[in-house]
Motif scaffolding. Structure first.
Motif, PDB file in Angstrom:
ATOM      1  N   PHE A   2       0.875  -1.208   0.245  1.00 26.84           N
ATOM      2  CA  PHE A   2       0.215   0.609   0.198  1.00 26.84           C
ATOM      3  C   PHE A   2       0.978   1.185   0.153  1.00 26.84           C
ATOM      4  O   PHE A   2       0.415   2.482  -0.541  1.00 26.84           O
ATOM      5  N   CYS A   3       2.083   1.123   1.376  1.00 28.44           N
ATOM      6  CA  CYS A   3       2.870   2.280   0.753  1.00 28.44           C
ATOM      7  C   CYS A   3       3.103   2.519  -0.592  1.00 28.44           C
ATOM      8  O   CYS A   3       3.525   4.016  -0.700  1.00 28.44           O
ATOM      9  N   GLU A   4       3.762   1.868  -1.135  1.00 25.98           N
ATOM     10  CA  GLU A   4       4.211   1.485  -2.370  1.00 25.98           C
ATOM     11  C   GLU A   4       3.237   2.263  -3.833  1.00 25.98           C
ATOM     12  O   GLU A   4       3.398   3.209  -4.727  1.00 25.98           O
ATOM     13  N   TYR A  57       6.633   8.347   1.740  1.00 26.94           N
ATOM     14  CA  TYR A  57       6.830   7.043   0.699  1.00 26.94           C
ATOM     15  C   TYR A  57       8.286   6.041   0.838  1.00 26.94           C
ATOM     16  O   TYR A  57       7.818   4.937   1.659  1.00 26.94           O
ATOM     17  N   SER A  58       9.338   7.272   1.078  1.00 28.32           N
ATOM     18  CA  SER A  58      10.799   6.120   1.113  1.00 28.32           C
ATOM     19  C   SER A  58      10.642   6.080   2.654  1.00 28.32           C
ATOM     20  O   SER A  58      11.472   5.052   3.421  1.00 28.32           O
ATOM     21  N   SER A  59      10.486   6.911   3.761  1.00 26.32           N
ATOM     22  CA  SER A  59      10.859   6.973   5.039  1.00 26.32           C
ATOM     23  C   SER A  59       9.351   5.870   6.296  1.00 26.32           C
ATOM     24  O   SER A  59      10.219   5.000   6.909  1.00 26.32           O
ATOM     25  N   THR A  60       8.673   5.760   4.734  1.00 25.08           N
ATOM     26  CA  THR A  60       7.591   4.477   5.701  1.00 25.08           C
ATOM     27  C   THR A  60       8.420   2.697   5.266  1.00 25.08           C
ATOM     28  O   THR A  60       7.849   1.942   6.260  1.00 25.08           O
ATOM     29  N   PHE A 101      15.418  -1.527  -2.216  1.00 21.08           N
ATOM     30  CA  PHE A 101      15.311   0.360  -2.504  1.00 21.08           C
ATOM     31  C   PHE A 101      16.107   0.643  -2.494  1.00 21.08           C
ATOM     32  O   PHE A 101      16.415   1.648  -2.067  1.00 21.08           O
ATOM     33  N   LEU A 102      17.013  -0.007  -0.842  1.00 23.68           N
ATOM     34  CA  LEU A 102      18.017   0.508  -0.929  1.00 23.68           C
ATOM     35  C   LEU A 102      18.980   1.519  -1.681  1.00 23.68           C
ATOM     36  O   LEU A 102      19.824   2.727  -1.049  1.00 23.68           O
ATOM     37  N   SER A 103      19.248   0.152  -1.991  1.00 25.73           N
ATOM     38  CA  SER A 103      20.752   1.029  -3.497  1.00 25.73           C
ATOM     39  C   SER A 103      20.126   1.978  -4.126  1.00 25.73           C
ATOM     40  O   SER A 103      20.637   2.854  -4.670  1.00 25.73           O
ATOM     41  N   PHE A 157      14.614   3.979  -7.038  1.00 28.85           N
ATOM     42  CA  PHE A 157      13.719   3.692  -5.814  1.00 28.85           C
ATOM     43  C   PHE A 157      12.332   4.868  -5.629  1.00 28.85           C
ATOM     44  O   PHE A 157      11.066   3.267  -5.660  1.00 28.85           O
ATOM     45  N   LEU A 158      11.413   5.286  -6.828  1.00 24.72           N
ATOM     46  CA  LEU A 158      10.167   5.674  -6.983  1.00 24.72           C
ATOM     47  C   LEU A 158       9.582   4.822  -7.842  1.00 24.72           C
ATOM     48  O   LEU A 158       8.086   4.051  -7.575  1.00 24.72           O
ATOM     49  N   THR A 159      10.161   4.200  -9.051  1.00 24.90           N
ATOM     50  CA  THR A 159       9.528   3.040 -10.152  1.00 24.90           C
ATOM     51  C   THR A 159      10.193   1.450  -9.791  1.00 24.90           C
ATOM     52  O   THR A 159       9.055   0.721 -10.432  1.00 24.90           O
ATOM     53  N   VAL A 160      11.396   1.434  -9.077  1.00 20.57           N
ATOM     54  CA  VAL A 160      11.163  -0.115  -9.443  1.00 20.57           C
ATOM     55  C   VAL A 160      11.597  -0.545  -8.260  1.00 20.57           C
ATOM     56  O   VAL A 160      10.877  -2.019  -8.529  1.00 20.57           O
ATOM     57  N   PRO A 161      10.813  -0.581  -6.781  1.00 15.81           N
ATOM     58  CA  PRO A 161      11.106  -1.400  -5.622  1.00 15.81           C
ATOM     59  C   PRO A 161       9.028  -1.480  -5.628  1.00 15.81           C
ATOM     60  O   PRO A 161       8.994  -2.506  -6.071  1.00 15.81           O
ATOM     61  N   PRO A 162       8.100  -0.314  -6.467  1.00 20.59           N
ATOM     62  CA  PRO A 162       7.221  -0.582  -6.211  1.00 20.59           C
ATOM     63  C   PRO A 162       6.463  -2.030  -7.605  1.00 20.59           C
ATOM     64  O   PRO A 162       5.834  -2.359  -7.270  1.00 20.59           O
ATOM     65  N   LEU A 163       7.512  -1.884  -8.770  1.00 19.45           N
ATOM     66  CA  LEU A 163       6.842  -2.926  -9.854  1.00 19.45           C
ATOM     67  C   LEU A 163       7.363  -4.002  -9.774  1.00 19.45           C
ATOM     68  O   LEU A 163       6.944  -4.860 -10.062  1.00 19.45           O
ATOM     69  N   LEU A 164       8.764  -4.121  -9.023  1.00 21.64           N
ATOM     70  CA  LEU A 164       8.984  -5.667  -8.874  1.00 21.64           C
ATOM     71  C   LEU A 164       8.757  -6.454  -7.765  1.00 21.64           C
ATOM     72  O   LEU A 164       8.855  -7.339  -7.219  1.00 21.64           O
TER      73      LEU A 164
END
Length: 310
Positions: free
Chosen positions: A65-67, A104-107, A245-247, A275-282
């Motif tokens: 949900f955060c993503e 988003y990033s901090s949560t 996410f961290l990278s 960090f806005l596109t890759v983690p939410p997709l993968l």
């Protein structure tokens, strides 16, 4: 420079996109739709399936949900700008976008920390897992994971909003706090100190995550083959998510804080978007493929629909 209270900001990074804007728009639209479909599907699946109402899946539901929040706060404005020649954003909308992206990033970091703690207890003290992760504790952990970033980012936004500015050009495709602070006509020591404090507070969860997985690794090394396989299945998606996410977040921090002459604006822009596109997709794909319970429920739904259609 003259001290002016600007009501709009100009996003200058779009200048490097050139004639490929249409291609970027199509790619962005596809990516955003996939993010919505994948993340929403898993959130709905976890919500509807009572057998998935366990701490690990509840935390995962919050992560997904955060993503959705982070992706939506970025993609809608980004795709709109790709279709226009004037890339401006109002001051109020700029700070709103910035607030939700930072939430988003901090949560995400907070929830990943909680998930690491969950796996640590599940593997190191399995007999006490249900007692430790009671419904009340799960609710408290989720509450803190959301309310602490909201509180911290609210203070940061108020510190930046009070600054008088001597310019209104942001060298990004979305609003960035550091870029706005650099436009200030006055001393920004309080913003810099608070920013350093926020980064330090989020280093603590990172240290805790590393400690948790090191302890898990030590237990796995002395366990049987079946226990190692089970631990690997449950911990691998968390580790992959964490690394991605961290990278990607590190790219954004380096890109916004340090100016490197050899890197073009286009490369900087794309690096800052990772960090806005890759983690939410993968992430939904990673969890969906690796976690056996998620796979079973997805397969069950597909078989059920296939029978209904036939």
């Amino acid at each position: 420079m003259e001290n002016v209270s600007y009501e709009i900001f100009i996003l200058t990074a779009f200048q490097d996109f050139g004639s490929k804007k249409e291609a970027y728009f199509c790619l962005s639209l596809i990516s955003y739709m996939l993010i919505i479909i994948f993340n929403s599907s898993l959130v709905i699946l976890i919500y509807n399936e009572k057998k998935l109402h366990e701490p690990m899946y509840i935390f995962l539901c919050n992560l997904l949900f955060c993503e959705l929040v982070g992706s939506t706060s970025f993609y809608i404005k980004f795709m709109f700008d790709l279709q226009t020649d004037v890339h401006v954003i109002s001051r109020s909308l700029c700070f709103t976008q910035m607030f939700f992206i930072y939430i988003y990033s901090s949560t995400e970091i907070s929830i990943l920390t909680v998930m690491a703690h969950d796996r640590y207890i599940a593997i190191n003290a399995p007999l006490h897992y249900i007692t430790i992760f009671s419904t009340t504790k799960v609710q408290k952990l989720i509450f803190v994971s959301w309310i602490y970033p909201i509180f911290m980012m609210s203070i940061g936004m108020m510190l930046s909003a009070r600054l008088p500015l001597c310019g209104n050009e942001i060298n990004r495709v979305y609003c960035n706090n550091w870029e706005i602070v650099k436009l200030s006509c006055t001393d920004t020591s309080s913003n810099n100190i608070y920013g350093f404090f926020v980064i330090c507070t989020f280093l603590i969860p990172f240290i805790f995550i590393v400690y948790s997985y090191l302890k898990i690794l030590s237990v796995c090394l002395s366990s049987s083959r079946s226990q190692k396989h089970k631990a690997f299945q449950t911990c691998l998606p968390h580790l992959v998510t964490l690394i991605f996410f961290l990278s990607s977040l590190l790219f954004e921090l380096i890109g916004s804080r340090f100016y490197v002459k050899r890197i073009t604006n286009a490369v900087t822009a794309f690096a800052s978007l990772e960090f806005l596109t890759v983690p939410p997709l993968l992430n939904p794909l990673i969890y969906g493929m690796i976690l056996p319970e998620i796979r079973k429920r997805v397969a069950h739904l597909f078989l059920k629909r296939k029978k209904q259609s036939s």
